[in-house]
Design a protein around this motif. Structure first.
Motif, PDB file in Angstrom:
ATOM      1  N   ASN A   1      -3.771  -0.485 -20.377  1.00 25.51           N
ATOM      2  CA  ASN A   1      -2.723   0.548 -20.349  1.00 25.51           C
ATOM      3  C   ASN A   1      -1.747   0.315 -19.196  1.00 25.51           C
ATOM      4  O   ASN A   1      -1.654   1.137 -18.271  1.00 25.51           O
ATOM      5  CB  ASN A   1      -3.365   1.950 -20.250  1.00 25.51           C
ATOM      6  CG  ASN A   1      -2.336   3.067 -20.371  1.00 25.51           C
ATOM      7  OD1 ASN A   1      -1.275   2.878 -20.957  1.00 25.51           O
ATOM      8  ND2 ASN A   1      -2.645   4.222 -19.802  1.00 25.51           N
ATOM      9  N   PRO A   2      -1.021  -0.809 -19.241  1.00 19.70           N
ATOM     10  CA  PRO A   2      -0.200  -1.177 -18.078  1.00 19.70           C
ATOM     11  C   PRO A   2       0.933  -0.203 -17.754  1.00 19.70           C
ATOM     12  O   PRO A   2       1.442  -0.216 -16.649  1.00 19.70           O
ATOM     13  CB  PRO A   2       0.343  -2.566 -18.444  1.00 19.70           C
ATOM     14  CG  PRO A   2       0.158  -2.710 -19.907  1.00 19.70           C
ATOM     15  CD  PRO A   2      -0.989  -1.840 -20.296  1.00 19.70           C
TER      16      PRO A   2
ATOM     17  N   CYS B   1      -3.871   0.413  -7.551  1.00 14.23           N
ATOM     18  CA  CYS B   1      -2.456   0.752  -7.753  1.00 14.23           C
ATOM     19  C   CYS B   1      -2.125   1.059  -9.213  1.00 14.23           C
ATOM     20  O   CYS B   1      -2.446   0.285 -10.103  1.00 14.23           O
ATOM     21  CB  CYS B   1      -1.567  -0.398  -7.286  1.00 14.23           C
ATOM     22  SG  CYS B   1       0.185  -0.030  -7.479  1.00 14.23           S
ATOM     23  N   PHE B   2      -1.413   2.187  -9.449  1.00 12.70           N
ATOM     24  CA  PHE B   2      -1.030   2.506 -10.823  1.00 12.70           C
ATOM     25  C   PHE B   2       0.218   1.732 -11.247  1.00 12.70           C
ATOM     26  O   PHE B   2       0.578   1.722 -12.410  1.00 12.70           O
ATOM     27  CB  PHE B   2      -0.843   4.020 -11.015  1.00 12.70           C
ATOM     28  CG  PHE B   2       0.413   4.583 -10.389  1.00 12.70           C
ATOM     29  CD1 PHE B   2       0.406   5.032  -9.084  1.00 12.70           C
ATOM     30  CD2 PHE B   2       1.583   4.681 -11.124  1.00 12.70           C
ATOM     31  CE1 PHE B   2       1.561   5.563  -8.506  1.00 12.70           C
ATOM     32  CE2 PHE B   2       2.746   5.221 -10.557  1.00 12.70           C
ATOM     33  CZ  PHE B   2       2.721   5.651  -9.244  1.00 12.70           C
ATOM     34  N   ARG B   3       0.889   1.096 -10.308  1.00 17.57           N
ATOM     35  CA  ARG B   3       2.064   0.293 -10.658  1.00 17.57           C
ATOM     36  C   ARG B   3       1.729  -1.196 -10.618  1.00 17.57           C
ATOM     37  O   ARG B   3       2.608  -2.042 -10.457  1.00 17.57           O
ATOM     38  CB  ARG B   3       3.216   0.604  -9.700  1.00 17.57           C
ATOM     39  CG  ARG B   3       3.730   2.032  -9.841  1.00 17.57           C
ATOM     40  CD  ARG B   3       5.239   2.122  -9.629  1.00 17.57           C
ATOM     41  NE  ARG B   3       5.712   3.465  -9.906  1.00 17.57           N
ATOM     42  CZ  ARG B   3       6.117   4.317  -8.959  1.00 17.57           C
ATOM     43  NH1 ARG B   3       6.119   3.969  -7.692  1.00 17.57           N
ATOM     44  NH2 ARG B   3       6.545   5.512  -9.300  1.00 17.57           N
ATOM     45  N   TRP B   4       0.429  -1.524 -10.785  1.00 17.19           N
ATOM     46  CA  TRP B   4      -0.027  -2.915 -10.665  1.00 17.19           C
ATOM     47  C   TRP B   4       0.739  -3.847 -11.600  1.00 17.19           C
ATOM     48  O   TRP B   4       1.002  -4.995 -11.249  1.00 17.19           O
ATOM     49  CB  TRP B   4      -1.530  -2.989 -10.958  1.00 17.19           C
ATOM     50  CG  TRP B   4      -1.895  -2.548 -12.350  1.00 17.19           C
ATOM     51  CD1 TRP B   4      -2.148  -1.275 -12.766  1.00 17.19           C
ATOM     52  CD2 TRP B   4      -2.006  -3.379 -13.516  1.00 17.19           C
ATOM     53  NE1 TRP B   4      -2.405  -1.256 -14.117  1.00 17.19           N
ATOM     54  CE2 TRP B   4      -2.337  -2.538 -14.600  1.00 17.19           C
ATOM     55  CE3 TRP B   4      -1.885  -4.758 -13.750  1.00 17.19           C
ATOM     56  CZ2 TRP B   4      -2.528  -3.021 -15.886  1.00 17.19           C
ATOM     57  CZ3 TRP B   4      -2.078  -5.228 -15.039  1.00 17.19           C
ATOM     58  CH2 TRP B   4      -2.397  -4.369 -16.090  1.00 17.19           C
ATOM     59  N   ALA B   5       1.130  -3.348 -12.811  1.00 17.88           N
ATOM     60  CA  ALA B   5       1.712  -4.240 -13.822  1.00 17.88           C
ATOM     61  C   ALA B   5       3.006  -4.885 -13.335  1.00 17.88           C
ATOM     62  O   ALA B   5       3.339  -5.995 -13.726  1.00 17.88           O
ATOM     63  CB  ALA B   5       1.942  -3.479 -15.121  1.00 17.88           C
ATOM     64  N   GLN B   6       3.734  -4.178 -12.448  1.00 16.72           N
ATOM     65  CA  GLN B   6       5.002  -4.745 -12.010  1.00 16.72           C
ATOM     66  C   GLN B   6       4.801  -5.843 -10.963  1.00 16.72           C
ATOM     67  O   GLN B   6       5.742  -6.539 -10.614  1.00 16.72           O
ATOM     68  CB  GLN B   6       5.933  -3.653 -11.476  1.00 16.72           C
ATOM     69  CG  GLN B   6       5.592  -3.160 -10.088  1.00 16.72           C
ATOM     70  CD  GLN B   6       6.391  -1.917  -9.722  1.00 16.72           C
ATOM     71  OE1 GLN B   6       6.287  -0.883 -10.363  1.00 16.72           O
ATOM     72  NE2 GLN B   6       7.198  -2.013  -8.703  1.00 16.72           N
TER      73      GLN B   6
ATOM     74  N   GLY C   1       8.866   2.345  -5.177  1.00 16.43           N
ATOM     75  CA  GLY C   1       8.768   0.919  -5.503  1.00 16.43           C
ATOM     76  C   GLY C   1       7.517   0.611  -6.290  1.00 16.43           C
ATOM     77  O   GLY C   1       7.166   1.362  -7.183  1.00 16.43           O
ATOM     78  N   GLY C   2       6.768  -0.377  -5.865  1.00 15.29           N
ATOM     79  CA  GLY C   2       6.715  -1.122  -4.631  1.00 15.29           C
ATOM     80  C   GLY C   2       6.727  -0.230  -3.398  1.00 15.29           C
ATOM     81  O   GLY C   2       6.343   0.920  -3.426  1.00 15.29           O
ATOM     82  N   ASP C   3       7.191  -0.818  -2.338  1.00 14.80           N
ATOM     83  CA  ASP C   3       7.309  -0.089  -1.081  1.00 14.80           C
ATOM     84  C   ASP C   3       8.691  -0.342  -0.507  1.00 14.80           C
ATOM     85  O   ASP C   3       9.003  -1.461  -0.107  1.00 14.80           O
ATOM     86  CB  ASP C   3       6.227  -0.561  -0.097  1.00 14.80           C
ATOM     87  CG  ASP C   3       6.115   0.360   1.105  1.00 14.80           C
ATOM     88  OD1 ASP C   3       7.160   0.888   1.555  1.00 14.80           O
ATOM     89  OD2 ASP C   3       4.993   0.555   1.603  1.00 14.80           O
ATOM     90  N   PRO C   4       9.557   0.698  -0.475  1.00 17.68           N
ATOM     91  CA  PRO C   4      10.921   0.490   0.021  1.00 17.68           C
ATOM     92  C   PRO C   4      10.952  -0.051   1.453  1.00 17.68           C
ATOM     93  O   PRO C   4      11.925  -0.698   1.848  1.00 17.68           O
ATOM     94  CB  PRO C   4      11.544   1.890  -0.018  1.00 17.68           C
ATOM     95  CG  PRO C   4      10.654   2.727  -0.857  1.00 17.68           C
ATOM     96  CD  PRO C   4       9.309   2.095  -0.881  1.00 17.68           C
ATOM     97  N   MET C   5       9.870   0.184   2.227  1.00 14.10           N
ATOM     98  CA  MET C   5       9.886  -0.260   3.616  1.00 14.10           C
ATOM     99  C   MET C   5       9.618  -1.762   3.751  1.00 14.10           C
ATOM    100  O   MET C   5       9.606  -2.290   4.845  1.00 14.10           O
ATOM    101  CB  MET C   5       8.903   0.550   4.467  1.00 14.10           C
ATOM    102  CG  MET C   5       9.267   2.023   4.608  1.00 14.10           C
ATOM    103  SD  MET C   5      11.001   2.416   5.028  1.00 14.10           S
ATOM    104  CE  MET C   5      11.264   1.409   6.476  1.00 14.10           C
ATOM    105  N   ILE C   6       9.439  -2.442   2.622  1.00 13.22           N
ATOM    106  CA  ILE C   6       9.389  -3.908   2.644  1.00 13.22           C
ATOM    107  C   ILE C   6      10.803  -4.451   2.887  1.00 13.22           C
ATOM    108  O   ILE C   6      10.995  -5.571   3.338  1.00 13.22           O
ATOM    109  CB  ILE C   6       8.810  -4.454   1.311  1.00 13.22           C
ATOM    110  CG1 ILE C   6       8.267  -5.874   1.489  1.00 13.22           C
ATOM    111  CG2 ILE C   6       9.816  -4.431   0.178  1.00 13.22           C
ATOM    112  CD1 ILE C   6       6.888  -5.944   2.028  1.00 13.22           C
TER     113      ILE C   6
END
Ligand SMILES: *Cc1c(COP(=O)(O)O)cnc(C)c1O
Length: 438
Positions: free
Chosen positions: A116-117, A163-168, A202-207
């Protein structure tokens, strides 16, 4: 720890940030004491799910004497049993036989497709709320809140295993949904005066370095209707240097000051999974510096089996946050994606954990809400378990809803001690539908 690092993933030149990826996994899991067979299984999982860590997490957060059971180790390192055994065996066999890359990728994609990506219609929601032409990188979730995914912010200083956004993060371009078009967002906001909060995520905007971050934030300061700009980030836990010793640390703090000076709340949404993330002096210094800009730090995390699934851990975390001037905000339920079976805490136990932690803290920490499921119709909070007319039920309410008229109304679901997500719940007390299904 001395390792050959991956310079290609360093977010900007001149930083001492070093990311370690799957190429370093064998060396790192050996340090955790895993056998050769176990290390191969972990590598097999990491062909499917993203893996990334950095030297700060390795040296300052993980207790290697307790690995692989250490919660901070488990926060970032894949586990052999995170995926179905047959899938792990299949990927391990391909690694052992040194299968060609395309074959490995094709097999990994098949396993991913079963996980379930895109929970809560991530891709479908990648559009404005009403009528307009869809465009990437913006989700108009709730009337007053728009999420923005800046293109350069689509990675993190380390990846959480849950992470629930792992697919990206697994490199399929069609799974990505970011934008570098801030003008388009500004134009959209012009047509939607009801939006008062932009959440940069994001991701993480602070990257992103200060220069890039500024290009996204500065245009928003001109928009009078905006009350708050939020930044969702895990970097206080994974890379507090970002506000203390990085070359652009001071410039970043000045950018935060400009947001506050523009009359907007800079809401810093910090993801903390475990109390240990707040212990290093560097992390505490970063909190002080951010707060000194006038930004408000609010904290949130999901409840994750084997990492933070007990009440004392949460009570300790909320207390440390209050002590450092942060504001506890949400306890989330792990979403129905990726290795959810591995990390899920049943809703009944999630509620007990929340209640038992909440009972231990002062009113200042009771700004927190949860346990909350961020699902397609909105955020559903589990308020308790009770019996009504002889029927055992969950009491629920919506904290947020795509249909705002549903917010704040209590409703019920049949008690089920194994239910772990909204989709596992059934209406109770003779109802045939939940309010958000009407
Ligand atoms: C929580 C959440 C938001 C922000 O909602 P608030 O209740 O205003 O913090 C936005 N999008 C998603 C998907 C969320 O879960």
């Amino acid at each position: 720890m001395t390792l050959t690092y991956d310079a290609t993933v360093s977010p900007s030149a001149g930083r001492r940030f070093r990311a370690y990826t799957t190429r370093h996994l064998d060396e790192l899991t050996a340090r955790a004491g895993l056998s050769e067979a176990e290390r191969l299984e972990v590598r097999a999982v990491a062909t499917v799910l993203p893996f990334r860590v950095n030297d700060y997490v390795i040296d300052e957060l993980i207790d290697w004497s307790a690995a692989p059971d250490d919660p901070l180790y488990r926060l970032v390192f894949p586990q052999a049993d995170m995926l179905p055994a047959a899938d792990v065996r299949r990927m391990a066999d391909l690694l052992r036989s040194e299968a060609p890359k395309p074959e490995l990728t094709a097999a990994a994609n098949e396993v991913r497709a079963k996980l379930n990506p895109h929970p809560a219609g991530q891709m479908v929601l990648n559009i404005p709320k009403t009528g307009e032409e869809p465009f990437n990188g913006v989700q108009h979730k709730y009337d007053e809140t728009v999420l923005f995914f800046p293109k350069q912010g689509q990675t993190c200083h380390a990846y959480c295993t849950y992470c629930f956004r792992w697919a990206q993060f697994v490199g399929e371009p069609d799974l990505k949904m970011a934008s570098d078009n801030i003008d388009r967002l500004v134009a959209y906001l012009g047509k939607h005066p009801e939006v008062t909060s932009v959440l940069i995520t994001g991701g993480d905007p602070m990257i992103m370095g200060e220069g890039v971050l500024n290009r996204y934030i500065e245009p928003l300061l001109e928009i009078d209707q905006l009350e708050s700009i939020r930044i969702g980030t895990k970097a206080l836990a994974y890379w507090p240097q970002r506000w203390v010793t990085d070359p652009d640390a001071d410039d970043t703090l000045r950018l935060f000051e400009r947001v506050v000076a523009a009359g907007k709340n800079l809401a810093f949404m910090a993801h903390f999974s475990h109390p240990r993330e707040m212990l290093p002096e560097l992390a505490q210094e970063a909190v002080r510096r951010i707060r000194n800009t006038g930004a408000v730090i609010r904290t949130q995390a999901p409840l994750i089996r084997s990492i933070n699934d007990d009440a004392d851990t949460w009570a300790t975390m909320w207390r440390m946050q209050v002590r450092q001037g942060m504001v506890p905000y949400y306890m989330f339920v792990e979403r129905d994606t990726g290795p959810q079976d591995y990390f899920a805490v049943p809703l009944a136990r999630a509620y007990e954990t929340y209640r038992d932690a909440y009972q231990q803290v002062s009113g200042l920490a009771r700004t927190v809400r949860g346990p909350s499921m961020s699902a397609t119709p909105g955020k559903v909070c589990i308020d308790g378990v009770t019996e009504i007319a002889g029927e055992k039920v969950f009491v629920l309410h919506m904290i947020q809803a795509r249909d705002a008229s549903l917010v704040g109304t209590p409703f019920f679901a049949a008690y089920d001690e194994n239910a772990a997500w909204l989709s596992d719940l059934k209406p109770a007390l003779g109802a045939t539908k939940f309010p958000f299904e009407a």
